[in-house]
Design a protein around this motif. Sequence first.
Motif, mmCIF file in Angstrom:
data_model
loop_
_atom_site.group_PDB
_atom_site.id
_atom_site.type_symbol
_atom_site.label_atom_id
_atom_site.label_comp_id
_atom_site.label_asym_id
_atom_site.label_seq_id
_atom_site.Cartn_x
_atom_site.Cartn_y
_atom_site.Cartn_z
ATOM 1 N N VAL A 34 0.856 -1.179 0.000
ATOM 2 C CA VAL A 34 0.000 0.000 0.000
ATOM 3 C C VAL A 34 0.901 1.240 0.000
ATOM 4 C CG1 VAL A 34 -0.218 -0.012 2.527
ATOM 5 C CG2 VAL A 34 -1.893 1.190 1.159
ATOM 6 N N PHE A 35 0.621 2.166 -0.906
ATOM 7 C CA PHE A 35 1.377 3.413 -0.931
ATOM 8 C C PHE A 35 0.823 4.331 0.144
ATOM 9 C CE2 PHE A 35 2.556 1.572 -4.895
ATOM 10 C CZ PHE A 35 3.864 1.971 -5.054
ATOM 11 N N LEU A 36 1.723 5.051 0.799
ATOM 12 C CA LEU A 36 1.359 5.848 1.969
ATOM 13 C C LEU A 36 0.965 7.267 1.583
ATOM 14 C CD1 LEU A 36 4.279 4.600 4.177
ATOM 15 C CD2 LEU A 36 1.900 3.855 4.287
ATOM 16 N N ASP A 37 -0.035 7.773 2.247
ATOM 17 C CA ASP A 37 -0.530 9.132 2.044
ATOM 18 C C ASP A 37 -0.116 9.951 3.267
ATOM 19 O OD1 ASP A 37 -1.845 11.209 0.822
ATOM 20 O OD2 ASP A 37 -3.828 10.599 1.533
ATOM 21 N N PHE A 38 0.833 10.861 3.090
ATOM 22 C CA PHE A 38 1.374 11.652 4.195
ATOM 23 C C PHE A 38 0.523 12.889 4.454
ATOM 24 C CE2 PHE A 38 4.871 9.053 2.918
ATOM 25 C CZ PHE A 38 5.529 8.765 4.097
ATOM 26 N N ASP A 39 0.419 13.259 5.742
ATOM 27 C CA ASP A 39 -0.297 14.485 6.087
ATOM 28 C C ASP A 39 0.642 15.684 5.923
ATOM 29 O OD1 ASP A 39 1.363 14.566 8.366
ATOM 30 O OD2 ASP A 39 -0.230 13.949 9.738
ATOM 31 N N HIS A 40 0.167 16.860 6.269
ATOM 32 C CA HIS A 40 0.958 18.094 6.100
ATOM 33 C C HIS A 40 2.183 18.147 7.008
ATOM 34 C CE1 HIS A 40 -1.849 19.872 3.326
ATOM 35 N NE2 HIS A 40 -2.856 19.574 4.149
ATOM 36 N N HIS A 41 2.220 17.301 8.019
ATOM 37 C CA HIS A 41 3.351 17.266 8.946
ATOM 38 C C HIS A 41 4.356 16.177 8.584
ATOM 39 C CE1 HIS A 41 1.201 20.092 11.450
ATOM 40 N NE2 HIS A 41 0.147 19.299 11.394
ATOM 41 N N GLY A 42 4.099 15.452 7.480
ATOM 42 C CA GLY A 42 5.018 14.405 7.044
ATOM 43 C C GLY A 42 4.833 13.080 7.752
ATOM 44 N N HIS A 43 3.651 12.840 8.333
ATOM 45 C CA HIS A 43 3.358 11.593 9.028
ATOM 46 C C HIS A 43 2.410 10.733 8.197
ATOM 47 C CE1 HIS A 43 4.252 14.337 12.462
ATOM 48 N NE2 HIS A 43 4.952 13.283 12.839
ATOM 49 N N ALA A 44 2.611 9.420 8.272
ATOM 50 C CA ALA A 44 1.688 8.467 7.653
ATOM 51 C C ALA A 44 1.675 7.204 8.497
ATOM 52 C CB ALA A 44 2.115 8.143 6.228
ATOM 53 N N LYS A 45 0.574 6.463 8.417
ATOM 54 C CA LYS A 45 0.444 5.227 9.170
ATOM 55 C C LYS A 45 -0.126 4.162 8.241
ATOM 56 C CE LYS A 45 -1.642 3.401 13.373
ATOM 57 N NZ LYS A 45 -2.453 3.733 14.553
ATOM 58 N N CYS A 46 0.498 2.995 8.232
ATOM 59 C CA CYS A 46 0.037 1.900 7.394
ATOM 60 C C CYS A 46 -1.305 1.390 7.903
ATOM 61 C CB CYS A 46 1.059 0.765 7.394
ATOM 62 S SG CYS A 46 0.494 -0.681 6.465
ATOM 63 N N PRO A 47 -2.304 1.275 7.020
ATOM 64 C CA PRO A 47 -3.603 0.785 7.459
ATOM 65 C C PRO A 47 -3.614 -0.714 7.775
ATOM 66 C CG PRO A 47 -3.619 1.157 5.103
ATOM 67 C CD PRO A 47 -2.310 1.669 5.615
ATOM 68 N N TYR A 48 -2.626 -1.453 7.303
ATOM 69 C CA TYR A 48 -2.565 -2.892 7.561
ATOM 70 C C TYR A 48 -1.871 -3.223 8.874
ATOM 71 C CZ TYR A 48 -4.171 -4.037 2.864
ATOM 72 O OH TYR A 48 -4.911 -4.164 1.724
ATOM 73 N N CYS A 49 -0.638 -2.745 9.038
ATOM 74 C CA CYS A 49 0.159 -3.170 10.191
ATOM 75 C C CYS A 49 0.356 -2.083 11.238
ATOM 76 C CB CYS A 49 1.510 -3.703 9.732
ATOM 77 S SG CYS A 49 2.593 -2.454 8.991
ATOM 78 N N GLY A 50 -0.021 -0.840 10.929
ATOM 79 C CA GLY A 50 0.099 0.235 11.896
ATOM 80 C C GLY A 50 1.474 0.867 11.981
ATOM 81 N N THR A 51 2.412 0.429 11.132
ATOM 82 C CA THR A 51 3.745 1.040 11.139
ATOM 83 C C THR A 51 3.603 2.521 10.833
ATOM 84 O OG1 THR A 51 4.778 -1.014 10.426
ATOM 85 C CG2 THR A 51 6.051 1.008 10.095
ATOM 86 N N GLN A 52 4.289 3.336 11.616
ATOM 87 C CA GLN A 52 4.238 4.778 11.437
ATOM 88 C C GLN A 52 5.463 5.240 10.672
ATOM 89 O OE1 GLN A 52 3.154 7.017 14.920
ATOM 90 N NE2 GLN A 52 2.055 5.266 15.756
ATOM 91 N N TYR A 53 5.242 6.163 9.756
ATOM 92 C CA TYR A 53 6.299 6.712 8.915
ATOM 93 C C TYR A 53 6.366 8.211 9.116
ATOM 94 C CZ TYR A 53 6.281 2.207 6.556
ATOM 95 O OH TYR A 53 6.359 0.873 6.278
#
Length: 63
Positions: A34-53
């Motif tokens: 799954v490709f990640l969609d980052f917010d305006h602060h540069g954060h993203a969270k995987c919807p499958y495993c919850g890994t935070q980026y």
Amino acid sequence: MNEKTIPVVELEAKDLPAYCPNPAMPLWSSHPRVFLDFDHHGHAKCPYCGTQYQVAPGALKHH
């Protein structure tokens, strides 16, 4: 797993576009890519495993 046990993966500009599972994850813990969609602060969270980026500070130039 709770959020305290999931590490934050810091990404550089060369790592974008980012996806999960990332190349450092073991094969046994794999899920559909799954490709990640980052917010305006540069954060993203995987919807499958919850890994935070997080995009590393200064990795992207804003206009």
